[in-house]
Design a protein around this motif. Structure first.
Motif, PDB file in Angstrom:
ATOM      1  N   TRP A  60       0.821  -1.218   0.000  1.00 30.64           N
ATOM      2  CA  TRP A  60       0.000   0.000   0.000  1.00 30.64           C
ATOM      3  C   TRP A  60       0.858   1.272   0.000  1.00 30.64           C
ATOM      4  CZ3 TRP A  60       0.478  -3.102   4.379  1.00 30.64           C
ATOM      5  CH2 TRP A  60       1.076  -2.505   5.474  1.00 30.64           C
ATOM      6  N   THR A 230      13.457  19.613  12.598  1.00 27.44           N
ATOM      7  CA  THR A 230      12.180  18.939  12.789  1.00 27.44           C
ATOM      8  C   THR A 230      11.668  18.367  11.468  1.00 27.44           C
ATOM      9  OG1 THR A 230      11.707  20.404  14.620  1.00 27.44           O
ATOM     10  CG2 THR A 230       9.844  19.217  13.690  1.00 27.44           C
ATOM     11  N   ALA A 234      10.605  14.491  10.683  1.00 24.58           N
ATOM     12  CA  ALA A 234       9.310  14.164  10.073  1.00 24.58           C
ATOM     13  C   ALA A 234       9.506  13.265   8.862  1.00 24.58           C
ATOM     14  CB  ALA A 234       8.583  15.452   9.678  1.00 24.58           C
ATOM     15  N   ALA A 237      10.252   9.581   9.377  1.00 26.03           N
ATOM     16  CA  ALA A 237       9.221   8.684   9.924  1.00 26.03           C
ATOM     17  C   ALA A 237       8.910   7.562   8.942  1.00 26.03           C
ATOM     18  CB  ALA A 237       7.957   9.470  10.243  1.00 26.03           C
ATOM     19  N   ASN A 238       8.637   7.941   7.687  1.00 23.69           N
ATOM     20  CA  ASN A 238       8.299   6.894   6.734  1.00 23.69           C
ATOM     21  C   ASN A 238       9.488   5.993   6.452  1.00 23.69           C
ATOM     22  OD1 ASN A 238       5.610   7.315   6.523  1.00 23.69           O
ATOM     23  ND2 ASN A 238       5.715   8.583   4.686  1.00 23.69           N
ATOM     24  N   LEU A 245       9.360  -2.444   8.216  1.00 21.54           N
ATOM     25  CA  LEU A 245       8.490  -3.339   7.441  1.00 21.54           C
ATOM     26  C   LEU A 245       9.318  -4.218   6.507  1.00 21.54           C
ATOM     27  CD1 LEU A 245       5.728  -0.690   6.719  1.00 21.54           C
ATOM     28  CD2 LEU A 245       5.314  -2.824   7.936  1.00 21.54           C
TER      29      LEU A 245
ATOM     30  N   LYS B  36      -5.013  -6.141   7.587  1.00 24.89           N
ATOM     31  CA  LYS B  36      -3.694  -6.660   7.229  1.00 24.89           C
ATOM     32  C   LYS B  36      -2.636  -5.561   7.292  1.00 24.89           C
ATOM     33  CE  LYS B  36      -4.697 -10.869   4.847  1.00 24.89           C
ATOM     34  NZ  LYS B  36      -4.920 -11.582   3.577  1.00 24.89           N
ATOM     35  N   CYS B  37      -3.047  -4.353   6.944  1.00 34.76           N
ATOM     36  CA  CYS B  37      -2.137  -3.208   7.048  1.00 34.76           C
ATOM     37  C   CYS B  37      -1.798  -2.957   8.525  1.00 34.76           C
ATOM     38  CB  CYS B  37      -2.792  -1.991   6.420  1.00 34.76           C
ATOM     39  SG  CYS B  37      -1.812  -0.497   6.497  1.00 34.76           S
ATOM     40  N   ALA B  40       0.602  -5.544   9.659  1.00 33.84           N
ATOM     41  CA  ALA B  40       1.987  -5.339   9.211  1.00 33.84           C
ATOM     42  C   ALA B  40       2.709  -4.377  10.163  1.00 33.84           C
ATOM     43  CB  ALA B  40       2.008  -4.797   7.780  1.00 33.84           C
ATOM     44  N   TYR B  41       2.027  -3.310  10.601  1.00 35.54           N
ATOM     45  CA  TYR B  41       2.627  -2.387  11.574  1.00 35.54           C
ATOM     46  C   TYR B  41       2.888  -3.115  12.897  1.00 35.54           C
ATOM     47  CZ  TYR B  41       1.842   1.818   8.703  1.00 35.54           C
ATOM     48  OH  TYR B  41       1.892   2.774   7.722  1.00 35.54           O
ATOM     49  N   ARG B 152     -13.567  10.956  -0.065  1.00 32.88           N
ATOM     50  CA  ARG B 152     -12.382  10.328   0.523  1.00 32.88           C
ATOM     51  C   ARG B 152     -11.894  11.050   1.776  1.00 32.88           C
ATOM     52  NH1 ARG B 152      -9.663   6.967  -3.294  1.00 32.88           N
ATOM     53  NH2 ARG B 152     -11.318   5.916  -4.428  1.00 32.88           N
ATOM     54  N   PRO B 182       0.027   7.946  10.065  1.00 30.53           N
ATOM     55  CA  PRO B 182       0.501   7.319   8.836  1.00 30.53           C
ATOM     56  C   PRO B 182      -0.670   6.849   7.981  1.00 30.53           C
ATOM     57  CG  PRO B 182       1.531   6.342  10.774  1.00 30.53           C
ATOM     58  CD  PRO B 182       0.440   7.225  11.259  1.00 30.53           C
ATOM     59  N   TYR B 185      -3.750   1.839   4.279  1.00 24.22           N
ATOM     60  CA  TYR B 185      -4.407   1.461   3.042  1.00 24.22           C
ATOM     61  C   TYR B 185      -5.857   1.091   3.326  1.00 24.22           C
ATOM     62  CZ  TYR B 185      -5.489  -0.883  -1.295  1.00 24.22           C
ATOM     63  OH  TYR B 185      -6.079  -1.245  -2.470  1.00 24.22           O
ATOM     64  N   ASP B 190      -3.881  12.608   1.521  1.00 21.82           N
ATOM     65  CA  ASP B 190      -4.207  14.029   1.674  1.00 21.82           C
ATOM     66  C   ASP B 190      -5.136  14.283   2.860  1.00 21.82           C
ATOM     67  OD1 ASP B 190      -2.763  14.354  -0.587  1.00 21.82           O
ATOM     68  OD2 ASP B 190      -4.487  14.536  -1.933  1.00 21.82           O
ATOM     69  N   LEU B 216       2.352  12.093  12.379  1.00 22.02           N
ATOM     70  CA  LEU B 216       3.399  11.358  11.637  1.00 22.02           C
ATOM     71  C   LEU B 216       2.869  10.853  10.307  1.00 22.02           C
ATOM     72  CD1 LEU B 216       5.135   9.240  14.422  1.00 22.02           C
ATOM     73  CD2 LEU B 216       6.173  11.033  13.052  1.00 22.02           C
ATOM     74  N   PRO B 217       3.584  11.026   9.217  1.00 24.41           N
ATOM     75  CA  PRO B 217       4.933  11.619   9.147  1.00 24.41           C
ATOM     76  C   PRO B 217       4.960  13.141   9.051  1.00 24.41           C
ATOM     77  CG  PRO B 217       4.278  10.847   6.983  1.00 24.41           C
ATOM     78  CD  PRO B 217       3.134  10.525   7.911  1.00 24.41           C
ATOM     79  N   ARG B 218       3.849  13.821   9.312  1.00 24.29           N
ATOM     80  CA  ARG B 218       3.846  15.291   9.186  1.00 24.29           C
ATOM     81  C   ARG B 218       4.154  15.929  10.537  1.00 24.29           C
ATOM     82  NH1 ARG B 218       0.340  12.422   7.452  1.00 24.29           N
ATOM     83  NH2 ARG B 218       0.186  11.964   5.220  1.00 24.29           N
ATOM     84  N   LEU B 219       5.178  15.424  11.196  1.00 21.04           N
ATOM     85  CA  LEU B 219       5.536  15.898  12.531  1.00 21.04           C
ATOM     86  C   LEU B 219       5.877  17.388  12.521  1.00 21.04           C
ATOM     87  CD1 LEU B 219       6.211  14.977  15.490  1.00 21.04           C
ATOM     88  CD2 LEU B 219       8.580  14.814  14.730  1.00 21.04           C
ATOM     89  N   ASP B 220       6.515  17.859  11.459  1.00 22.93           N
ATOM     90  CA  ASP B 220       6.898  19.275  11.410  1.00 22.93           C
ATOM     91  C   ASP B 220       5.649  20.170  11.375  1.00 22.93           C
ATOM     92  OD1 ASP B 220       6.488  18.109   8.928  1.00 22.93           O
ATOM     93  OD2 ASP B 220       8.019  19.268   7.882  1.00 22.93           O
ATOM     94  N   CYS B 223       4.111  20.186  14.770  1.00 21.11           N
ATOM     95  CA  CYS B 223       4.858  20.961  15.777  1.00 21.11           C
ATOM     96  C   CYS B 223       4.633  22.461  15.622  1.00 21.11           C
ATOM     97  CB  CYS B 223       6.358  20.651  15.708  1.00 21.11           C
ATOM     98  SG  CYS B 223       6.800  19.062  16.422  1.00 21.11           S
ATOM     99  N   VAL B 238       1.736   5.357  18.106  1.00 27.77           N
ATOM    100  CA  VAL B 238       2.547   5.168  16.896  1.00 27.77           C
ATOM    101  C   VAL B 238       3.981   5.651  17.144  1.00 27.77           C
ATOM    102  CG1 VAL B 238       2.979   5.670  14.467  1.00 27.77           C
ATOM    103  CG2 VAL B 238       0.669   5.183  15.206  1.00 27.77           C
TER     104      VAL B 238
END
Lengths: 269, 338
Positions: A60, A230, A234, A237-238, A245, B36-37, B40-41, B152, B182, B185, B190, B216-220, B223, B238
């Motif tokens: 995904w 920062t 960020a 993270a991925n 994974l 399943k996603c 996986a995490y 969506r 994060p 799926y 967005d 996360l991943p938009r930590l900046d 903050c 997470v």
């Protein structure tokens, strides 16, 4: 360097040019080579036709990023030697069929995925090139700070005053002795991206510039550094998810292989 | 109360689930892909001994839940983050109705989150009022990336979302948990954008917005917003999970959060059953920030700060008196030492 990728090349072709090109294809978000990330599963070349199988960390992974990497692989290889055709495959990715059909036919993302919001991949690519610039710069700034440079000294540095010596970079100012800065690759990666973005790379240009190409006033540097720091966390993270994974997936594959072996079945190496 | 170094720590798990992802509940292939996603995490970041078989992960049931949280998981109280996903699951993934089964059996242990979907517009007001009236709802969990009739996702600053936030405020709601994390799926990336929190937090100063998974991943982006808005908090689920396999990265996240937000706005969460509070808490308590990060960011992770993160901050948001609550909980027979 990447001997772990299974490759099949015709006699007399060592394939190093192909691997070098693949090494330059980046995951835009992680700003790292897809070879280093382990995303290349196999490389084959037969009669001018390159067949590249990718393996992304999850089925995904974002469709636009997957598309971008597949497209970059195709472009990177199309003018290598006598390669006339490139087929990129995406394994079990959830959109593998659509991405493969479009990329291998040279279609654009917008044509292949109408209505998938992010529209132009060029804008996405530009955004991440610029973020990558800031992050590479932040790593360089961290080294300069650790070497003991104050903000005013950092802002005064010119490109001509930094150079690579073996595995480190060195700062050589006219009125000071040479100072060892940090790993050479940190400077090299910053300068490479700086050139890619078209910024002034003449010897007298300031070493540290903002995204508009302007040098910093010393009092502006700390806030800039904190923000870039920062942003790096960020974006990592991925990368951290991907690595975890990937590690688990290859461990599970190894386990499956071991199970098959203990089951006494024939395993194709 | 979790005991460590001769001290006590009251733990509120600010983000957990009591879900039903049994194959019988899958509405379509997305129900399967979703769990399943998650798996996986779970599989990728948990210590090997804490990895479950997939079928248990789909539906673990009430006994495992109570055990993993309260008997062996060091948790004193937990917040049920209701998540609906009716387009993927026939009866929903873990709606407030499903979650209320646990809440009604252990009323002092759980806080129950309700929710709204502004795309229901005015037609949803009645159902929202009924939910608020008929269930013991303490907070809301909002999921802006949820699919609905071809849409969506939505944004917190959509006009209809503001009407629902008004209604919630009138009903006495103070705390809004917003999922910004994060990509899962098949949801659209967005829709996890954090910027809508900025608008809502400014326009509803009496509400608290707990951004789950710290964006996360938009930590900046998170903050910048949380540093500006006094009513925006960090939900750490997470991010916590990195403490095991990626301790250096975990330290960098924590150093950043302490640097931008300070120690009073960080709230522990496990995201159970993706990860279990037992190992998260034990590893978190054993974790020290690396020296170079302490020096670079001028922050530290002391036991007093850990106590705030694990329970005190969330207790303050929900008006929980820790001493009184501890006394109450000691009588329900679930406490590890009770």
């Amino acid at each position: 360097m990447h001997s772990d990728v299974p490759c099949e090349f015709p006699e007399g072709c060592d394939g190093s040019a192909i691997l070098q090109r693949l090494d330059q294809v980046l995951d835009p978000e992680l700003d790292e080579s897809i070879l280093d990330l382990g995303f290349v599963r196999s490389v084959e070349l037969h009669a001018g036709h390159a067949d590249i199988a990718l393996r992304l960390p999850t089925s995904w992974c974002a469709v636009n990023f997957a598309y971008l990497m597949a497209e970059d692989v195709r472009h990177a290889l199309l003018d290598v030697g006598d390669i006339r055709e490139v087929t990129v495959r995406l394994g079990d990715h959830c959109a593998a069929a659509e991405i493969e059909a479009a990329v291998n036919a040279g279609q654009s993302f917008a044509d292949a995925f109408p209505g998938e919001g992010a529209g132009s991949l060029a804008a996405l690519r530009a955004t991440f090139l610029r973020k990558g610039f800031l992050i590479r710069q932040q790593r360089l700034l961290r080294e300069l700070r650790e070497t003991g440079f104050a903000a005013a000294a950092i802002c005064a540095l010119r490109l001509a005053e930094v150079s690579v010596r073996d595995s480190v970079f060195v700062i050589q100012r006219s009125d000071h002795g040479p100072v060892t800065g940090g790993p050479a690759v940190i400077l090299q990666r910053y300068l490479q991206r700086r050139a890619e973005l078209g910024f002034d790379c003449s010897p007298t240009a300031a070493l540290i510039i903002d995204l508009d190409g302007r040098p910093f006033a010393p009092e502006r540097l700390q806030a800039h550094y904190e923000a870039a720091r920062t942003m790096r966390i960020a974006l990592e993270a991925n990368g951290s998810f991907c690595r975890a994974l990937m590690a688990r997936a290859s461990c599970d594959v190894a386990k499956t292989a071991a199970n098959i072996k203990t089951g006494g079945r024939h395993v194709q190496a | 109360m979790y005991k460590h170094n001769g001290q006590e720590f009251f733990v509120i798990d600010g983000h957990m689930h009591f879900w039903d992802a049994n194959p019988e509940n899958w509405r379509n292939q997305y129900g399967e892909s979703w769990i399943k996603c998650f798996y996986a995490y779970h599989n990728a970041l948990s210590p090997a001994e804490a990895v479950w078989p997939f079928d248990k992960f789909c539906r673990y049931g009430e006994e495992a839940l109570v055990d993993d949280l309260f008997r062996s998981g060091h948790v004193d109280m937990a917040i049920l983050n209701s998540t609906y996903l009716h387009e993927f699951y026939k009866n929903g993934f873990n709606s407030h109705i499903q979650n209320n089964v646990a809440k009604s059996k252990y009323p002092d242990r759980f806080l129950l989150c309700g929710s709204f979907d502004p795309r229901d517009e005015e037609a949803g007001f009645e159902a929202f009022r009924r939910m608020m009236g008929e269930y013991p709802i303490s907070g809301l969990k909002l999921y802006t990336a949820e699919w609905r009739n071809g849409s969506r996702g939505w944004r917190l600053n959509d006009p209809w979302a503001y009407k629902y936030l008004d209604l919630a405020q009138q009903s006495g709601i103070k705390n809004i948990h917003v999922h910004k994390g994060p990509t899962v799926y098949p949801l659209s990336a967005d829709a996890f954008d954090v910027h809508d929190v900025d608008y809502a937090a400014t326009d509803f100063p009496a509400l608290n917005f707990i951004v789950e998974h710290v964006g996360l991943p938009r930590l900046d982006d998170f903050c910048w917003i949380a540093a500006q808005e006094s009513n925006v908090y960090a939900g750490l689920s997470v991010a916590m999970a990195f403490v095991h396999l990626r301790p250096r990265y975990f330290g960098e996240i924590m150093a950043n959060l302490l640097f931008w937000l300070g120690p009073d706005k960080l709230c522990f969460g496990s995201d159970y059953a993706i990860w279990s509070p037992k190992w998260l808490i034990e590893k978190f308590m054993a974790y020290d920030l690396p020296e170079d990060l302490k020096q670079e960011y001028h922050v530290d992770l002391t036991d007093d700060i850990r106590r705030k993160i694990l329970g005190e901050n969330t207790a303050r948001l929900y008006g929980i008196d820790i001493a009184a609550q501890t006394a109450k909980l000691a009588r329900d027979g679930l406490a590890a030492n009770g």
